[in-house]
Design an enzyme around this catalytic site. Structure first.
Site, PDB file in Angstrom:
ATOM      1  N   HIS A   1     -77.464  85.623-102.942  1.00  0.00           N
ATOM      2  CA  HIS A   1     -77.186  86.570-101.851  1.00  0.00           C
ATOM      3  C   HIS A   1     -77.588  87.988-102.248  1.00  0.00           C
ATOM      4  O   HIS A   1     -77.911  88.276-103.391  1.00  0.00           O
ATOM      5  CB  HIS A   1     -75.703  86.517-101.486  1.00  0.00           C
ATOM      6  CG  HIS A   1     -74.795  86.805-102.641  1.00  0.00           C
ATOM      7  ND1 HIS A   1     -74.479  85.861-103.574  1.00  0.00           N
ATOM      8  CD2 HIS A   1     -74.151  87.936-103.019  1.00  0.00           C
ATOM      9  CE1 HIS A   1     -73.668  86.379-104.472  1.00  0.00           C
ATOM     10  NE2 HIS A   1     -73.461  87.658-104.171  1.00  0.00           N
TER      11      HIS A   1
ATOM     12  N   LYS B   1     -79.353 100.510-107.227  1.00  0.00           N
ATOM     13  CA  LYS B   1     -78.727  99.332-107.857  1.00  0.00           C
ATOM     14  C   LYS B   1     -79.127  99.279-109.331  1.00  0.00           C
ATOM     15  O   LYS B   1     -80.313  99.188-109.647  1.00  0.00           O
ATOM     16  CB  LYS B   1     -79.198  98.076-107.114  1.00  0.00           C
ATOM     17  CG  LYS B   1     -78.719  96.775-107.716  1.00  0.00           C
ATOM     18  CD  LYS B   1     -78.703  95.653-106.681  1.00  0.00           C
ATOM     19  CE  LYS B   1     -79.803  94.653-106.849  1.00  0.00           C
ATOM     20  NZ  LYS B   1     -79.729  93.553-105.865  1.00  0.00           N
TER      21      LYS B   1
ATOM     22  N   LYS C   1     -87.537  85.201-108.066  1.00  0.00           N
ATOM     23  CA  LYS C   1     -88.977  85.453-107.843  1.00  0.00           C
ATOM     24  C   LYS C   1     -89.799  84.176-107.934  1.00  0.00           C
ATOM     25  O   LYS C   1     -90.886  84.084-107.394  1.00  0.00           O
ATOM     26  CB  LYS C   1     -89.494  86.502-108.856  1.00  0.00           C
ATOM     27  CG  LYS C   1     -89.403  86.042-110.299  1.00  0.00           C
ATOM     28  CD  LYS C   1     -89.821  87.105-111.295  1.00  0.00           C
ATOM     29  CE  LYS C   1     -88.719  88.027-111.713  1.00  0.00           C
ATOM     30  NZ  LYS C   1     -87.506  87.395-112.276  1.00  0.00           N
TER      31      LYS C   1
HETATM   32  C1  LIG Z   1     -76.889  90.261-109.724  1.00  0.00           C
HETATM   33  C2  LIG Z   1     -78.104  89.380-109.812  1.00  0.00           C
HETATM   34  C3  LIG Z   1     -79.344  89.955-109.890  1.00  0.00           C
HETATM   35  C4  LIG Z   1     -80.495  89.158-109.995  1.00  0.00           C
HETATM   36  N1  LIG Z   1     -81.704  89.755-110.034  1.00  0.00           N
HETATM   37  C5  LIG Z   1     -82.818  88.997-110.041  1.00  0.00           C
HETATM   38  C6  LIG Z   1     -84.076  89.602-109.934  1.00  0.00           C
HETATM   39  O1  LIG Z   1     -84.172  90.830-109.846  1.00  0.00           O
HETATM   40  N2  LIG Z   1     -85.168  88.812-109.909  1.00  0.00           N
HETATM   41  C7  LIG Z   1     -85.074  87.464-109.980  1.00  0.00           C
HETATM   42  O2  LIG Z   1     -86.116  86.810-109.972  1.00  0.00           O
HETATM   43  N3  LIG Z   1     -83.880  86.854-110.082  1.00  0.00           N
HETATM   44  C8  LIG Z   1     -82.750  87.577-110.100  1.00  0.00           C
HETATM   45  N4  LIG Z   1     -81.524  86.991-110.144  1.00  0.00           N
HETATM   46  C9  LIG Z   1     -81.436  85.542-110.321  1.00  0.00           C
HETATM   47  C10 LIG Z   1     -81.575  84.746-109.046  1.00  0.00           C
HETATM   48  O3  LIG Z   1     -80.937  85.391-107.974  1.00  0.00           O
HETATM   49  C11 LIG Z   1     -81.007  83.343-109.311  1.00  0.00           C
HETATM   50  O4  LIG Z   1     -81.714  82.780-110.404  1.00  0.00           O
HETATM   51  C12 LIG Z   1     -81.151  82.440-108.109  1.00  0.00           C
HETATM   52  O5  LIG Z   1     -80.577  83.037-106.971  1.00  0.00           O
HETATM   53  C13 LIG Z   1     -80.488  81.102-108.380  1.00  0.00           C
HETATM   54  O6  LIG Z   1     -80.553  80.343-107.197  1.00  0.00           O
HETATM   55  P1  LIG Z   1     -79.949  78.899-107.068  1.00  0.00           P
HETATM   56  O7  LIG Z   1     -80.467  78.346-105.793  1.00  0.00           O
HETATM   57  O8  LIG Z   1     -80.152  78.140-108.322  1.00  0.00           O
HETATM   58  O9  LIG Z   1     -78.341  79.112-106.994  1.00  0.00           O
HETATM   59  P2  LIG Z   1     -77.400  79.539-105.777  1.00  0.00           P
HETATM   60  O10 LIG Z   1     -77.977  80.637-105.010  1.00  0.00           O
HETATM   61  O11 LIG Z   1     -76.032  79.734-106.317  1.00  0.00           O
HETATM   62  O12 LIG Z   1     -77.413  78.265-104.835  1.00  0.00           O
HETATM   63  C14 LIG Z   1     -76.683  77.105-105.121  1.00  0.00           C
HETATM   64  C15 LIG Z   1     -76.050  76.644-103.838  1.00  0.00           C
HETATM   65  O13 LIG Z   1     -75.487  75.356-104.022  1.00  0.00           O
HETATM   66  C16 LIG Z   1     -74.327  75.276-103.224  1.00  0.00           C
HETATM   67  N5  LIG Z   1     -73.492  74.184-103.724  1.00  0.00           N
HETATM   68  C17 LIG Z   1     -72.930  74.091-104.949  1.00  0.00           C
HETATM   69  N6  LIG Z   1     -72.187  72.974-105.047  1.00  0.00           N
HETATM   70  C18 LIG Z   1     -72.298  72.333-103.859  1.00  0.00           C
HETATM   71  C19 LIG Z   1     -71.734  71.121-103.347  1.00  0.00           C
HETATM   72  N7  LIG Z   1     -70.895  70.353-104.067  1.00  0.00           N
HETATM   73  N8  LIG Z   1     -72.058  70.759-102.085  1.00  0.00           N
HETATM   74  C20 LIG Z   1     -72.904  71.530-101.339  1.00  0.00           C
HETATM   75  N9  LIG Z   1     -73.419  72.699-101.770  1.00  0.00           N
HETATM   76  C21 LIG Z   1     -73.133  73.086-103.021  1.00  0.00           C
HETATM   77  C22 LIG Z   1     -73.707  76.656-103.420  1.00  0.00           C
HETATM   78  O14 LIG Z   1     -72.720  76.962-102.462  1.00  0.00           O
HETATM   79  C23 LIG Z   1     -74.912  77.552-103.373  1.00  0.00           C
HETATM   80  O15 LIG Z   1     -75.183  78.016-102.083  1.00  0.00           O
HETATM   81  C24 LIG Z   1     -80.371  87.749-110.045  1.00  0.00           C
HETATM   82  C25 LIG Z   1     -79.107  87.153-109.956  1.00  0.00           C
HETATM   83  C26 LIG Z   1     -77.975  87.954-109.826  1.00  0.00           C
HETATM   84  C27 LIG Z   1     -76.639  87.308-109.764  1.00  0.00           C
HETATM   85  O1  LIG Z   2     -85.547  88.802-113.083  1.00  0.00           O
HETATM   86  C1  LIG Z   2     -85.563  90.021-113.013  1.00  0.00           C
HETATM   87  O2  LIG Z   2     -86.617  90.632-112.855  1.00  0.00           O
HETATM   88  C2  LIG Z   2     -84.269  90.793-113.132  1.00  0.00           C
HETATM   89  C3  LIG Z   2     -84.413  91.972-113.998  1.00  0.00           C
HETATM   90  C4  LIG Z   2     -84.269  91.667-115.428  1.00  0.00           C
HETATM   91  C5  LIG Z   2     -83.085  90.892-115.703  1.00  0.00           C
HETATM   92  C6  LIG Z   2     -82.843  89.857-114.760  1.00  0.00           C
HETATM   93  N1  LIG Z   2     -83.267  89.900-113.554  1.00  0.00           N
END
Ligand SMILES: Cc1cc2nc3c(=O)[nH]c(=O)nc-3n(C[C@H](O)[C@H](O)[C@H](O)COP(=O)(O)OP(=O)(O)OC[C@H]3O[C@@H](n4cnc5c(N)ncnc54)[C@H](O)[C@@H]3O)c2cc1C
Ligand SMILES: O=C(O)[C@@H]1CCCC=N1
Length: 388
Positions: free
Chosen positions: A48, A270, A350
């Site tokens: 999010h 941020k 990304k």
């Molecule tokens: C503060 C922050 C800054 C970041 N900055 C960067 C950045 O600048 N650049 C970058 O490339 N990446 C960044 N990232 C990393 C990136 O956002 C994450 O790697 C990525 O969003 C992970 O996505 P995901 O789909 O694996 O997990 P999630 O987005 O958590 O999705 C998993 C989903 O599974 C659902 N789920 C779990 N269990 C169940 C179940 N039993 N039944 C049904 N649904 C379920 C959850 O509700 C959730 O919606 C950042 C992350 C954070 C927290």
């Molecule tokens: O993935 C990214 O670019 C950001 C910035 C560096 C640390 C983690 N997320």
């Protein structure tokens, strides 16, 4: 009782990785269901928020290489959905002179011929006014980098998936998985049967994997997402050309500090610490540690004098870390029709389009487009506790 429903593939978790995977499966004519436990959109996982950094600057060649294709796929999604998802800002990378990690970033950018500029102290002050480069640090700019509009991106890819006939069911938590040649997936509302599943459950990955007898060495941490007020509005804004930045291994910290120009909340920049304290994803808000904020305040006082060194807004997000901070992209060791995308370790957004493509390839039994050895489960060996 409702009849059991059948799909070619079920993707569990509608964050960035599950959404791109479901889209890719639908593009391959697979009748696909994307299940999400919460009502969409939600703010309780890792995907999010309005912005993420996109960059080619990485220490490891594999990531820079994957990013080549990612940029093209992000542009394709922009065209298909008719929305802007990427804004180029450049990424200012700062690291201590002779620091191994910083040197590796530089070398990898040079080897891959990524457009970049090296900044000496004079050029730094001209190009990046209102920011102080810490003593003994070097700096460069990855010119390809920028901001991804994260929440727009997820909405866009989910809409493209639905346009192809894909089904999204939110507020439907997966409560059980019965592996086998046909997998049975039970949710809070239904029972499904499918040829294959993809688990992209973010911080909940291990909770779901319990049903398959596998546990991965994943650590979930809560990140304090801090926004800092500009003393003069727009001083560090996207419109004024302020870049995204990463400070590798800060002077008094073991982890990176990173920031994005003010944009999403006018007047607020941020800036976050790339580590947090362990949490249960269902108890996230009980983790109230703020020691990272002390580190950020010291950094801001020293390096960004145009910001008020007290966070104006603090939001929450979670990382799911692997021990080496590399992703998990693999089939389940015992069931080839259960594919796992996990452990994105705070840098996976990304890569969404290429992760989706890769998990789809694994699910269809195709040869993956990339060498997945850094991302295989077997690298954990002794660490992964298989109950099988
Ligand atoms: C503060 C922050 C800054 C970041 N900055 C960067 C950045 O600048 N650049 C970058 O490339 N990446 C960044 N990232 C990393 C990136 O956002 C994450 O790697 C990525 O969003 C992970 O996505 P995901 O789909 O694996 O997990 P999630 O987005 O958590 O999705 C998993 C989903 O599974 C659902 N789920 C779990 N269990 C169940 C179940 N039993 N039944 C049904 N649904 C379920 C959850 O509700 C959730 O919606 C950042 C992350 C954070 C927290
Ligand atoms: O993935 C990214 O670019 C950001 C910035 C560096 C640390 C983690 N997320």
């Amino acid at each position: 009782m409702a009849a059991v429903q059948e799909y070619d593939c079920i993707v569990i978790g509608a964050g960035v990785q599950g959404s791109f995977t479901a889209h890719q499966l639908a593009k391959n004519n697979k009748n696909t269901l994307l299940l999400e436990q919460f009502i969409l959109p939600h703010t309780r996982g890792s995907s999010h928020g309005q912005t993420r950094i996109i960059r080619k600057a990485y220490e490891q060649n594999i990531y820079t290489h994957m990013m080549e294709e990612c940029y093209k796929l992000w542009a394709q999604l922009e065209t298909d959905a008719g929305v802007q998802l990427y804004r180029q800002t450049g990424l200012l990378l700062m690291g201590p002179q002779n620091n191994h990690s910083y040197k590796q970033f530089k070398k990898n950018l040079q080897n891959n011929k990524v457009p970049m500029v090296l900044l000496n102290n004079d050029i730094f002050s001209q190009q990046i006014p209102y920011m102080n480069l810490p003593d003994g640090y070097e700096a460069l700019v990855d010119l390809t980098a920028g901001v991804l509009y994260a929440d727009r991106a997820i909405k866009a890819v989910q809409e493209q998936f639905q346009k192809l006939g894909g089904v999204i069911r939110d507020k439907e938590m997966v409560t059980d998985i019965k592996p086998g040649p046909v997998v049975t997936v039970s949710t809070s509302a239904c029972v499904y049967r499918t040829k294959s599943i993809v688990i992209t459950a973010g911080p909940w990955a291990n909770k779901l994997l319990t049903h398959t007898g596998l546990q991965l060495p994943l650590q979930v941490v809560k990140i304090n997402v801090c926004y800092w007020k500009e003393k003069v509005p727009s001083l560090y804004s996207l419109k004024q050309g302020f870049p995204c930045f990463i400070l590798t291994e800060g002077e008094d910290s073991n982890h990176d500090i990173y920031g994005l120009p003010s944009n999403e909340y006018p007047g607020l920049v941020k800036i976050c610490y790339h580590m947090g304290k362990e949490t249960d994803p269902d108890q996230r808000d009980k983790q109230t540690d703020r020691s990272d904020i002390d580190i950020l305040q010291r950094f801001i006082r020293r390096c960004l004098p145009g910001l008020v060194p007290e966070p104006a807004v603090v939001e929450s997000c979670m990382y799911t870390l692997t021990p080496d901070h590399h992703f998990v992209l693999d089939c389940h060791p015992s069931y080839s029709n259960i594919v796992i995308g996990a452990g994105f370790s705070g840098h996976g957004f990304k890569f969404g389009p290429v992760i989706g493509k890769t998990l789809c390839e694994l699910s269809l039994g195709q040869v993956p487009s990339y060498d997945l050895s850094p991302f295989r489960i077997r690298r954990f060996q002794a660490m992964s506790k298989s109950a099988l």
